[in-house]
Design an enzyme around this catalytic site. Structure first.
Site, short mmCIF file in Angstrom:
data_model
loop_
_atom_site.label_atom_id
_atom_site.label_comp_id
_atom_site.label_asym_id
_atom_site.label_seq_id
_atom_site.Cartn_x
_atom_site.Cartn_y
_atom_site.Cartn_z
N GLU A 1 102.58 38.50 7.14
CA GLU A 1 103.88 38.19 6.64
C GLU A 1 105.12 38.49 7.64
O GLU A 1 105.97 37.62 7.92
CB GLU A 1 104.04 38.99 5.50
CG GLU A 1 105.25 38.31 4.43
CD GLU A 1 105.11 38.99 3.18
OE1 GLU A 1 104.82 38.50 2.11
OE2 GLU A 1 105.34 40.25 3.17
N GLU B 1 105.02 35.70 10.08
CA GLU B 1 105.54 34.53 9.64
C GLU B 1 107.09 34.69 9.47
O GLU B 1 107.77 33.67 9.84
CB GLU B 1 104.89 34.39 8.13
CG GLU B 1 105.32 32.90 7.40
CD GLU B 1 105.02 32.85 6.08
OE1 GLU B 1 104.08 33.59 5.57
OE2 GLU B 1 105.49 31.86 5.29
N CYS C 1 103.66 38.40 -2.83
CA CYS C 1 102.38 39.26 -3.14
C CYS C 1 102.30 39.55 -4.63
O CYS C 1 101.56 40.38 -4.94
CB CYS C 1 102.39 40.54 -2.15
SG CYS C 1 103.87 41.50 -2.22
N SER D 1 106.71 33.00 1.03
CA SER D 1 105.60 33.04 2.52
C SER D 1 104.34 32.53 1.84
O SER D 1 104.04 32.51 0.60
CB SER D 1 105.49 34.68 2.38
OG SER D 1 104.26 34.85 3.21
N LYS E 1 97.79 39.34 -12.41
CA LYS E 1 96.81 39.12 -11.28
C LYS E 1 95.53 38.73 -11.80
O LYS E 1 94.62 38.04 -11.33
CB LYS E 1 96.29 40.43 -10.53
CG LYS E 1 97.58 40.73 -9.46
CD LYS E 1 97.27 41.60 -8.28
CE LYS E 1 97.93 41.43 -6.99
NZ LYS E 1 99.21 41.44 -6.96
N GLU F 1 96.18 35.24 -11.66
CA GLU F 1 96.08 34.71 -10.32
C GLU F 1 94.84 34.64 -9.52
O GLU F 1 94.59 33.67 -9.15
CB GLU F 1 96.82 35.99 -9.35
CG GLU F 1 96.94 35.47 -7.75
CD GLU F 1 97.41 36.71 -6.81
OE1 GLU F 1 98.27 36.50 -6.11
OE2 GLU F 1 96.94 37.81 -6.94
N GLU G 1 93.46 27.36 -6.47
CA GLU G 1 93.90 27.61 -5.07
C GLU G 1 92.86 28.80 -4.36
O GLU G 1 92.90 28.85 -3.18
CB GLU G 1 95.09 27.72 -4.67
CG GLU G 1 96.25 26.74 -4.99
CD GLU G 1 96.68 26.92 -6.45
OE1 GLU G 1 96.09 27.62 -7.10
OE2 GLU G 1 98.00 26.37 -6.92
N CYS H 1 104.87 47.58 -8.77
CA CYS H 1 103.62 47.76 -9.40
C CYS H 1 103.52 49.11 -10.00
O CYS H 1 102.59 49.12 -10.89
CB CYS H 1 102.31 47.49 -8.33
SG CYS H 1 102.75 45.77 -7.56
S1 SF4 Z 1 102.35 44.56 -11.16
FE1 SF4 Z 1 104.11 43.68 -11.80
S2 SF4 Z 1 105.32 44.06 -9.68
FE2 SF4 Z 1 103.13 44.25 -9.52
S3 SF4 Z 1 102.10 42.53 -8.73
FE3 SF4 Z 1 101.96 42.46 -10.88
S4 SF4 Z 1 103.56 41.53 -11.88
FE4 SF4 Z 1 104.06 41.78 -9.73
#
Ligand code: SF4
Ligand code: SF4
Ligand code: SF4
Length: 571
Positions: A277, A280, A297, A317, A356, A359, A364, A496
């Site tokens: 990053e 970049e 991220c 990014s 996540k 995600e 992808e 997080c």
């Molecule tokens: S815990 Fe919250 S701030 Fe951290 S990556 Fe997940 S959604 Fe984003």
């Protein structure tokens, strides 16, 4: 300042305070269900009713303002009777599955019902029936356990998403999405802030524990875990340790005792993210690319951009998140160097984050991470396996992904990604730049800004956490009011450390302790102790770039570590 008496105790508090705030200054607890500091204050649950001079009848302490000379009584027979009846009415239409409920022992309704001797069968309710909504990869909603406190609605509104709200009227009111959509069909970004806010078991994390357990018991699978930076700063809370205790060593030891597996450190791919990053960013600055560059991220943030501001996608990014970089690294470099068929490698990411889960299912990402397991799920697996967490010895992560820089560790707090990137970018732009601390971007202020001058260049940065603040930054950029080069956004307020998958703590702690600050402190202390502060100092980075990627942003690095985004407009 205003002087009053609460339960005959003199209290002085700022004018405009509520009775609840004044009581807390005097360490007098008033029960609440709908109130949650920094999130919700609507006075709807009626648990905090108190008697106050000058008021007609009982008043809701969470919204009623103090007045000079006021006398408040919080624990009269009238208050106690009112609270008991309120609880009994709530229980009359509550699905009472307490023995198997995920929140059993940590449920505000259960705790108060015990404290007020509420009889769960006193009133026979109509018990409306609702299907469980479990289509969303991150959140499960069971409206039969909902007490309509509206905390989740406030949390989602504060996230500038507004995917949920009250539907229907009177007795039939329930929480849902517009037009009867499921949460999966709505504009939900999966941040999990509604789960964190919920006082009962109506909103829970979609559990993937069974998949991990099955993989651990499958002799054909090699299982590897990697743990995100913030998990070590919060996992201990699930075992009664004080907020802000770093349990890195015990966490590794506990995962090893779940079954035959290796345990890696996700701070390593946080370092890798920074290597990519920072390069970049410098590339965009030097070659006139799209600026400001946004960090990518946080999947909650990425989804927010794809859904609400698709025109801003070029600002993101192209770096994958540390979770997905680790998945790519394991299924390519690690499998190649260890002679493993990627199909036989089962990858478990331990994360603070419900987004996540979504995600790792994105097409992808190629399914490189098999399961994203939240801190809460990991704690539950450790408890189910009867592991005595607090008695465990400290153990170290497994090589080759054990060693990280302090820059990788602070990723878990708001401002951490920015600071880690600045450490590397400043060193690259100006070889003599020795500053490693950037205090201007630390802390939990909603939006932080700074301008740095390095290597003859002016770099303007902004950091925001919570999507409401992200929206403010986006609008300022779009209107031309603000010009930045680099912007860090984390969907969860505080980053997080306050993610939707973190341990749920009782309201008594959440309303009195600054959780985000205390948890972040654990990460900054770890950073300070590390002899490696910049991501490019990590010996693991040296090996990866020497033996595999060649250089940051190389063709190989793009294949494994970068991704793309697509517009996904939602209402
Ligand atoms: S815990 Fe919250 S701030 Fe951290 S990556 Fe997940 S959604 Fe984003
Ligand atoms: S997960 Fe986040 S976006 Fe989705 S409903 Fe909950 S608070 Fe709203
Ligand atoms: S789902 Fe939970 S937070 Fe939302 S209204 Fe119901 S009980 Fe309150």
């Amino acid at each position: 300042m205003v002087n009053l008496k609460i339960n005959n105790i003199p209290v002085t508090c700022p004018e405009g305070s509520t009775i609840l705030e004044a009581a807390r200054l005097a360490h007098i607890e008033i029960p609440t269900l709908c109130f949650l500091k920094n999130v919700a204050c609507v006075g709807s649950c009626r648990m905090c009713l108190v008697e106050a001079t000058g008021a007609r009848g009982l008043v809701a302490a969470c919204v009623y303002p103090v007045a000079e000379g006021m006398e408040v009584h919080t624990n009269t027979p009238k208050c106690r009777k009112s609270r008991k009846v309120t609880l009994e009415l709530l229980l009359s239409k509550h699905k009472k599955k307490c023995l198997s409920c995920e929140r059993a022992g940590n449920c505000e309704l259960q705790r108060l019902s015990v404290e007020y001797n509420a009889d769960e069968d006193r009133f026979e309710g109509a018990n409306p029936s609702f299907p469980i909504d479990d289509c969303n990869p991150s959140v499960v909603r069971d409206n039969e356990k909902c007490i309509n406190c509206m905390r989740c609605v406030a949390a989602c509104k504060k996230q500038h998403v507004g995917a949920i709200g009250p539907i229907g009227r009177g007795f039939n009111v329930h929480i849902g999405s517009a037009g009867g959509m499921t949460l999966a069909e709505s504009s939900c970004v999966g941040c999990g802030q509604c789960i964190v806010a919920c006082p009962v078991g109506a909103l829970t994390i979609k559990s993937d524990e069974a998949k991990v357990q099955a993989a651990l018991e499958d002799p054909a699978k090699k299982v590897v875990f990697f743990t995100a930076p913030s998990v070590r700063a919060t996992l201990g809370e699930a075992f009664g340790l004080p907020v802000g205790t770093n349990v890195e060593g015990k966490m590794v030891a506990a995962i090893r005792r779940l079954g035959d597996c290796e345990v890696f450190n996700m701070d390593v791919t946080a370092d890798l993210t920074i290597m990519e990053e920072a390069n970049e960013l410098l590339d965009r600055i030097q070659k006139g690319g799209t600026l400001p560059m946004f960090t990518s991220c946080c999947p909650g943030w990425v989804r927010f951009i794809e859904q609400h501001h698709p025109d801003m996608i070029p600002h993101l990014s192209t770096c994958k998140s540390p979770q997905e970089m680790f998945g790519g690294l394991l299924k390519s470099y690690y499998c190649e160097t260890h002679g493993i068929d990627p199909e036989d490698l089962f990858v478990v990411s331990v994360i603070p984050c419900t987004a996540k889960k979504y995600e790792c299912a994105r097409p992808e990402m190629g399914g490189e991470v098999n399961v994203a397991l939240t801190t809460r799920e990991l704690a539950h697996m450790i408890k189910t396996a009867a592991i005595k967490f607090c008695d465990l010895p400290d153990e170290a992560f497994d090589d080759p992904f054990a060693t990280c820089s302090g820059g990788g560790t602070i990723f878990g707090a708001t401002g951490g990604v920015m600071e880690a990137a600045l450490r590397v970018a400043a060193k690259k732009l100006d070889g003599k730049f020795e500053v490693v601390d950037f205090p201007e971007v630390r802390g939990t202020s909603p939006i932080k800004e700074a301008t740095y001058s390095v290597g003859g260049k002016r770099v303007r940065v902004a950091v925001a956490s919570g999507l409401e603040n992200a929206e403010t930054v986006i609008q300022a950029i779009k209107s031309g009011e603000k010009q930045y080069d680099f912007v860090e956004i984390m969907a969860c307020p505080g980053g997080c450390v306050n993610g939707g998958g973190q341990p749920s703590l009782p309201d008594s702690i959440r309303n009195s302790v600054e959780l985000r600050d205390e948890r972040a402190k654990a990460l900054y202390t770890s950073d300070k102790k590390n002899t490696l502060r910049r991501s490019d100092e990590s010996p693991v980075m040296e090996v990866l770039y020497r033996d595999y990627f060649g250089s940051p942003n190389s063709h190989k690095a793009h294949e494994v570590l970068h991704t793309s985004y697509k517009p996904n407009p939602r209402v």
